[in-house]
Design a protein around this motif. Structure first.
Motif, PDB file in Angstrom:
ATOM      1  N   GLU A 185       0.845  -1.188   0.000  1.00  0.00           N
ATOM      2  CA  GLU A 185       0.000   0.000   0.000  1.00  0.00           C
ATOM      3  C   GLU A 185       0.881   1.239   0.000  1.00  0.00           C
ATOM      4  N   GLY A 186       0.506   2.205  -0.803  1.00  0.00           N
ATOM      5  CA  GLY A 186       1.257   3.451  -0.879  1.00  0.00           C
ATOM      6  C   GLY A 186       0.683   4.354  -1.938  1.00  0.00           C
ATOM      7  N   THR A 187       1.244   5.541  -2.039  1.00  0.00           N
ATOM      8  CA  THR A 187       0.795   6.524  -3.031  1.00  0.00           C
ATOM      9  C   THR A 187       2.016   7.153  -3.691  1.00  0.00           C
ATOM     10  N   ALA A 188       1.768   7.980  -4.678  1.00  0.00           N
ATOM     11  CA  ALA A 188       2.872   8.668  -5.348  1.00  0.00           C
ATOM     12  C   ALA A 188       3.627   9.568  -4.383  1.00  0.00           C
ATOM     13  N   ALA A 189       2.926  10.137  -3.410  1.00  0.00           N
ATOM     14  CA  ALA A 189       3.567  11.044  -2.450  1.00  0.00           C
ATOM     15  C   ALA A 189       4.132  10.318  -1.235  1.00  0.00           C
ATOM     16  N   ARG A 190       3.736   9.054  -1.053  1.00  0.00           N
ATOM     17  CA  ARG A 190       4.221   8.253   0.076  1.00  0.00           C
ATOM     18  C   ARG A 190       4.465   6.831  -0.412  1.00  0.00           C
ATOM     19  N   THR A 191       5.630   6.616  -1.021  1.00  0.00           N
ATOM     20  CA  THR A 191       5.918   5.313  -1.632  1.00  0.00           C
ATOM     21  C   THR A 191       6.454   4.289  -0.637  1.00  0.00           C
ATOM     22  N   GLY A 192       7.046   4.755   0.462  1.00  0.00           N
ATOM     23  CA  GLY A 192       7.672   3.836   1.405  1.00  0.00           C
ATOM     24  C   GLY A 192       9.037   3.357   0.969  1.00  0.00           C
ATOM     25  N   GLN A 193       9.561   3.924  -0.113  1.00  0.00           N
ATOM     26  CA  GLN A 193      10.879   3.531  -0.623  1.00  0.00           C
ATOM     27  C   GLN A 193      11.995   4.316   0.066  1.00  0.00           C
ATOM     28  N   GLU A 194      13.157   3.689   0.146  1.00  0.00           N
ATOM     29  CA  GLU A 194      14.339   4.372   0.649  1.00  0.00           C
ATOM     30  C   GLU A 194      14.817   5.392  -0.392  1.00  0.00           C
ATOM     31  N   PRO A 195      15.547   6.419   0.027  1.00  0.00           N
ATOM     32  CA  PRO A 195      16.100   7.373  -0.940  1.00  0.00           C
ATOM     33  C   PRO A 195      17.026   6.676  -1.942  1.00  0.00           C
ATOM     34  N   SER A 196      16.990   7.130  -3.176  1.00  0.00           N
ATOM     35  CA  SER A 196      17.873   6.633  -4.246  1.00  0.00           C
ATOM     36  C   SER A 196      17.879   5.105  -4.331  1.00  0.00           C
ATOM     37  N   SER A 197      16.682   4.512  -4.299  1.00  0.00           N
ATOM     38  CA  SER A 197      16.589   3.052  -4.248  1.00  0.00           C
ATOM     39  C   SER A 197      16.053   2.408  -5.516  1.00  0.00           C
TER      40      SER A 197
END
Length: 198
Positions: A102-114
């Protein structure tokens, strides 16, 4: 009457939920198939890349990315769409080629530069905060990463110029748009391309 129609369309396509959302997912899988395939072809994911798929919906484009990339990560706010994408990509999930959450374009849950690339098809119009989303997508992309966002032109509600400016304000370079005609009953799509400086 118009308000009821807009609510019904939102339940089916904008923020899919329940049985109506399931029906909307089936429609999206058919109507958007050519647009999804074109966006993935233009993106050109390679076997050593991790690709973030924003709003994969029923998983048509997610599957195409998962078949070509090292890993495809799909983030979607709709549990109904996540379930449909899990069904469509079940074998690739087992093979660790596709991951869903679950996530959105503004809250992806990804680490920076990943991630090496980001692709999003036909959901830009429901991003709650486009400028924040562009900043988030810039944050998660590696230096030299690339972004492709495709949306039906009639649903945009914003000019292509504004989209370019929002992407540039987030740090993207070489930002440009094009109009993609897919023929038949499929409406033209605006595609935005952008890069992260290497």
């Amino acid at each position: 009457m118009a308000t009821k129609l807009m609510k019904a369309l939102d339940v089916a396509f904008g923020h899919p939920r329940g049985k109506v959302g399931e029906l909307g997912g089936r429609v999206m899988a058919k109507v958007n198939a050519k647009v999804e395939a074109h966006a993935v072809d233009v993106l050109g994911p390679t076997a050593d890349e991790t690709v973030l798929v924003v709003g994969p919906g029923p998983g048509v484009g997610l599957r195409l990315v998962g078949e070509r990339a090292f890993k495809a990560i799909g983030v979607d706010p709709s549990e109904v769409m996540l379930d449909k994408a899990r069904e469509r990509c079940a074998d690739l999930i087992v093979a660790s080629r596709v991951e869903l959450r679950e996530g959105t374009a503004a809250r992806t849950g990804q680490e920076p530069s990943s991630v090496d690339a980001v692709v999003s098809v036909d959901n830009l119009q429901v991003w709650d905060n486009r400028p924040a989303a562009f900043h988030e997508l810039f944050r998660v992309l590696k230096p030299g990463g690339r972004l492709i966002v495709s949306a039906h032109r009639w649903a945009l509600g914003v000019s292509e110029y504004d989209l370019i400016k929002e992407a540039e304000a987030a740090g993207f370079t070489e930002v440009r748009t094009s109009l993609q005609q897919h023929g038949g009953m499929i409406p033209p799509a605006v595609q935005l391309f952008a890069n992260v400086p290497a």
